[in-house]
Design a protein around this motif. Sequence first.
Motif, PDB file in Angstrom:
ATOM      1  N   ARG A 163       8.804  15.045 -23.129  1.00 36.74           N
ATOM      2  CA  ARG A 163      10.152  14.714 -23.614  1.00 36.74           C
ATOM      3  C   ARG A 163      10.481  15.495 -24.881  1.00 36.74           C
ATOM      4  O   ARG A 163      11.612  15.969 -25.060  1.00 36.74           O
ATOM      5  CB  ARG A 163      10.259  13.214 -23.851  1.00 36.74           C
ATOM      6  N   ALA A 164       9.501  15.668 -25.745  1.00 40.91           N
ATOM      7  CA  ALA A 164       9.734  16.408 -26.989  1.00 40.91           C
ATOM      8  C   ALA A 164      10.072  17.873 -26.712  1.00 40.91           C
ATOM      9  O   ALA A 164      10.769  18.511 -27.506  1.00 40.91           O
ATOM     10  CB  ALA A 164       8.502  16.318 -27.886  1.00 40.91           C
ATOM     11  N   ARG A 165       9.610  18.398 -25.578  1.00 38.58           N
ATOM     12  CA  ARG A 165       9.920  19.775 -25.195  1.00 38.58           C
ATOM     13  C   ARG A 165      11.222  19.878 -24.405  1.00 38.58           C
ATOM     14  O   ARG A 165      11.584  20.967 -23.954  1.00 38.58           O
ATOM     15  CB  ARG A 165       8.761  20.369 -24.396  1.00 38.58           C
ATOM     16  N   GLY A 166      11.894  18.769 -24.204  1.00 42.55           N
ATOM     17  CA  GLY A 166      13.194  18.805 -23.547  1.00 42.55           C
ATOM     18  C   GLY A 166      13.197  18.429 -22.081  1.00 42.55           C
ATOM     19  O   GLY A 166      14.248  18.497 -21.425  1.00 42.55           O
ATOM     20  N   HIS A 167      12.055  18.040 -21.524  1.00 34.80           N
ATOM     21  CA  HIS A 167      12.018  17.601 -20.133  1.00 34.80           C
ATOM     22  C   HIS A 167      12.660  16.229 -19.996  1.00 34.80           C
ATOM     23  O   HIS A 167      12.481  15.350 -20.855  1.00 34.80           O
ATOM     24  CB  HIS A 167      10.573  17.523 -19.629  1.00 34.80           C
TER      25      HIS A 167
END
Length: 530
Positions: free
Chosen positions: A485-489
């Motif tokens: 999630r932190a990488r934008g997924h």
Amino acid sequence: MTVDYRSAALYPSRRSPVMARNVVATSQPLAAQAGLAMLAKGGNAVDAALATAIALTVLEPTGNGVGSDAFCILWDGRELHGLNASGRSPAAWTPDRFPNGMPERGWESVTVPGAVSAWVDLSSRFGKLPFDALFEPALRYARDGFLLTPVIGALWARGAKVLKDQPGFAEAFMPGGRAPQAGELVRRPDIARSLALIAETRGEAFYRGVLAQEIAAFARANGAVLTEDDLAAHENDWCGTVSSTYGDVALHEIPPNGQGIAACMALGMIKHLRLERFAPDSIEAIHLEIEAMKLALADAEAYVADPAAMTDVTAAHLLDEGYLESRARLVDEGRAQDFGAGAPKAGGTVYLTAADESGMMVSFIQSNYAGFGSGVVVPNTGIALQNRGLGFVTTPGHPNRVGPRKRPFHTIIPGFLTKGGAPLMSFGVMGGPMQAQGHLQMVLRTQVWSQDPQTAADAPRWRVTRGLGVAVEDFAGESVIEGLRARGHDVTVEAPDASFGFGGAQLVAKVDGGYVAGSDPRKDGAAVGY
């Protein structure tokens, strides 16, 4: 592959790898034993695989049947072979017939089934036992009955809710007006009749005889255009394989019209991303795997079709090393990207693998596609027809546009690994959109991180959906989920058995003196051997 088989289990499965000189692994334990029985009778791995596949049409109708398609990769002891036994569309299908797009269910989704022809061709070319002997376990279970297993029972109930009004479905699969429940004795006398006819005629009854006539007559009665001529015109292709390497290991897949090329493409990109720097369950590794897979699936959706229609962009273009390196350069190690469309549609499938002490190894898959397929069941035959027509598109100019006597884009794929030209592992991960993604994960876990087949099957999986979407199994761990999630997924978290969306893996790896097999705990199946 160097593996310490004495190490403790890494993931929450109570299964141990099976080690033997002859092995069979699949998603239903009675079917696996049917294959093992052929080996005990003096048959080879092809005989074992076919007996298993035929038994699965009785025991696991939620994912396959006599009305399925099939693909196979096999090592005959000297060389590798690939068989495309997928069927084509009826001759009367044109884009104008589908103004609202391709239907998911019913007669207008039915293409010619190829599984029976796969049984015939494989037995004729490589089998040792008489063809009719391969049907004995399936006929026994169809006539005398079998106890329904839990996962298949849940899928049966789910399919019945959706398909109960399709022609012939309720009569065949809802005895007493409901789906059978896990633990109940199920008999299927209708499919026993069909299998006996196929066994007696070496498949002629299905393509040119009484069963072909019954299928075509039911089509006409329901306004469909599948004819006796469409069935009689079916033929398979010995197509070889396409491949991609990672170090000294080569991944082999069936060429298009299947999606296996997407696994080869993703692996070809990943070797430029230096994945071996990271641990197998690290956020860094999983992020790179997902991004490469998204790129590969986007290309597969854009270009993969019946190979006769892939004139502008061919399999060779998609596997070109320079092209894959250029695609890998699009990956950002720190953030997720939307590379466009590319996740295949959901489906139901069975996969099996068998290997014998002579060195023969078989990777085989057959499928009705979306669980029971079209929902259409030909009366008095038990033949549930696939819905592979859903694999076509209606977009003008697209190589996969629906047309007459054409193979659609296919999700089902058997996998095979070689090293230095010698057989290394036969494997597959059944389950529509999961298959190419699962192949990539199995290859990396066994070959980059030296996990044994059972450990690789047990491990948590991810599944690309659309855009930035990715589904992750809940036991992947909070650090992975939050790291993605932190990488934008756009992450959705699912329990392994919540949607059966993470597939079912079966793997057989060659080692000195025999094989090591693993069977997915997400399914009812087993790896067996002696």
